[in-house]
Design an enzyme around this catalytic site. Structure first.
Site, mmCIF file in Angstrom:
data_model
loop_
_atom_site.group_PDB
_atom_site.id
_atom_site.type_symbol
_atom_site.label_atom_id
_atom_site.label_comp_id
_atom_site.label_asym_id
_atom_site.label_seq_id
_atom_site.Cartn_x
_atom_site.Cartn_y
_atom_site.Cartn_z
ATOM 1 N N GLY A 119 0.597 -0.768 0.025
ATOM 2 C CA GLY A 119 0.262 -0.273 -0.104
ATOM 3 C C GLY A 119 0.933 1.013 -0.066
ATOM 4 C CB SER A 120 4.671 2.050 0.042
ATOM 5 O OG SER A 120 4.672 1.334 -0.990
ATOM 6 N N GLY A 121 2.142 2.691 -2.884
ATOM 7 C CA GLY A 121 2.787 3.177 -4.087
ATOM 8 C C GLY A 121 3.617 2.993 -5.149
ATOM 9 C CG LEU A 122 7.187 3.931 -3.020
ATOM 10 C CD1 LEU A 122 8.883 3.019 -1.858
ATOM 11 C CD2 LEU A 122 6.751 5.014 -3.612
ATOM 12 N N GLY A 123 4.932 0.294 -6.021
ATOM 13 C CA GLY A 123 4.576 -0.463 -6.039
ATOM 14 C C GLY A 123 5.350 -2.143 -5.222
ATOM 15 C CB SER A 124 5.718 -2.455 -1.990
ATOM 16 O OG SER A 124 4.817 -2.844 -1.861
ATOM 17 C CB SER A 125 2.029 -6.010 -4.398
ATOM 18 O OG SER A 125 1.766 -5.715 -2.946
ATOM 19 C CG ASP A 136 3.427 -1.422 -9.683
ATOM 20 O OD1 ASP A 136 3.913 0.015 -10.675
ATOM 21 O OD2 ASP A 136 2.244 -1.629 -9.256
#
Length: 343
Positions: free
Chosen positions: A111-117, A161
């Site tokens: 949920g950070s917005g950095l494409g972590s998933s 992402d």
């Protein structure tokens, strides 16, 4: 044998959201992004227990089960289970499901917005490809990661992402019907690279958000033919092209203008992209030297990025820290996902 991998997280500079179906299938999507020195990590090795072991290290959650009894379910182990099941079912040519230990962690929370998933899925796919000797290039890794997330696990989201994590660097990406993707790596001059790093402030609001709800609203608006939302997405496409041109020319006045107009357009594509907290942070930033702002990723929270004159950076950072969030030092990266063997 131990295999490790890492894949870089990304910042969306322009066009984010146009990579989401059905918009990109109907109209085509353009995205401009860059990877940063924050990563998702994975480690694979034989499981001493003879079971399949899943360890989400940052969430401190683990589970072990028989190789043939992996339940995809939901939760922090879902991505690891999805990659394991897909590789076993589609790539091992009928060989028995292996007993391996899978450990993973990320430098950024979900949920950070950095494409972590999606970056985590890319890191896992790269690790499995190295572990089993699968000949997968950047496009194949990204396409497989996308299929696992969207088709096998049913998770909502776009396409940028996975390709950012697989390729790395500055990329202008094109998305079309039939899952056709074209990645155009950009040769950004060293001085432009350095100036943009010096101009960028990355700020974590401390509030993660559920991107699926925002993405669902955007997709529903397109399916329903809402002209205001579709027009906003079309402007985002144009601004992705303009961002690419400003970046290659080193026109930082234009770059900031494009980022800000892109943020205004994005807020019109779905109602939940902004909120009073984000609006207050935006006002605070502009009162302290920011020239442009946007929320990274789908919106609603997570990381925000700001562009300023490097001479104003210290004052902007001081003001943002006073608002209670965290400012991250950030550098861009050339390299995409990588995996290597130990022993």
């Amino acid at each position: 044998m131990i295999v490790r991998s890492r894949a870089p997280l990304r910042l969306g500079l322009a066009g984010g959201g146009t990579d989401v179906s059905p918009f990109c299938d109907i109209h085509g999507g353009f995205v401009m992004n860059v990877t940063i020195d924050k990563y998702a990590y994975a480690t694979l090795d034989p499981a001493p227990s003879g079971l399949v072991e899943f360890h989400a290290l940052d969430a401190d959650v683990s589970q072990a089960c028989a190789p043939g009894e992996v339940d995809l379910g939901s939760g922090p182990l879902q991505l690891m289970k999805g990659v394991y099941s897909t590789i076993v079912n589609d790539y091992l040519d009928g060989r028995p499901a292996p007993a391996i230990r899978i450990r993973a962690a990320s430098d950024a929370p979900p949920g950070s917005g950095l494409g972590s998933s999606s970056t985590m899925v890319v890191a896992l796919v790269a690790a499995f490809a190295e572990y089993f000797g699968l000949a997968l290039g950047e496009y194949e890794i990204a396409q497989l990661a996308y299929r696992i997330e969207r088709n096998e696990l049913g998770l909502a989201g776009g396409k940028q992402d996975q390709y950012a994590a697989a390729f790395g660097g500055f990329n202008f990406m094109e998305f079309y019907d039939g899952d056709r993707v074209v990645v155009n790596p950009l040769r950004v001059k060293d001085w432009i690279w350095s100036e943009l790093e010096a101009s960028l402030v990355l700020y974590f609001t401390g509030v993660s958000r559920a991107s699926a709800k925002i993405i669902d609203e955007q997709s529903r608006n397109v399916r329903d033919g809402r002209s205001d939302s579709i027009d906003a997405m079309q402007r985002l496409k144009v601004e992705a092209v303009q961002m690419k041109e400003a970046l290659l020319r080193g026109d930082f006045v234009r770059l900031a203008s494009v980022m800000q107009s892109g943020w205004q357009a994005k807020k019109q594509s779905a109602t939940s992209i902004t909120n009073p907290m984000i609006d207050e942070l935006e006002a605070l930033a502009f009162a302290n030297g920011a020239r442009a702002t946007k929320v990274s990723g789908a919106g609603g929270g997570g990381f925000m990025m700001f562009i300023c004159d490097p001479a104003d950076r210290v004052g902007l950072v001081r003001a943002l820290r006073g608002a209670g969030g965290t400012v991250y030092d950030t550098h861009f990266t050339h390299q995409g996902a990588s995996a290597w063997k130990i022993g």
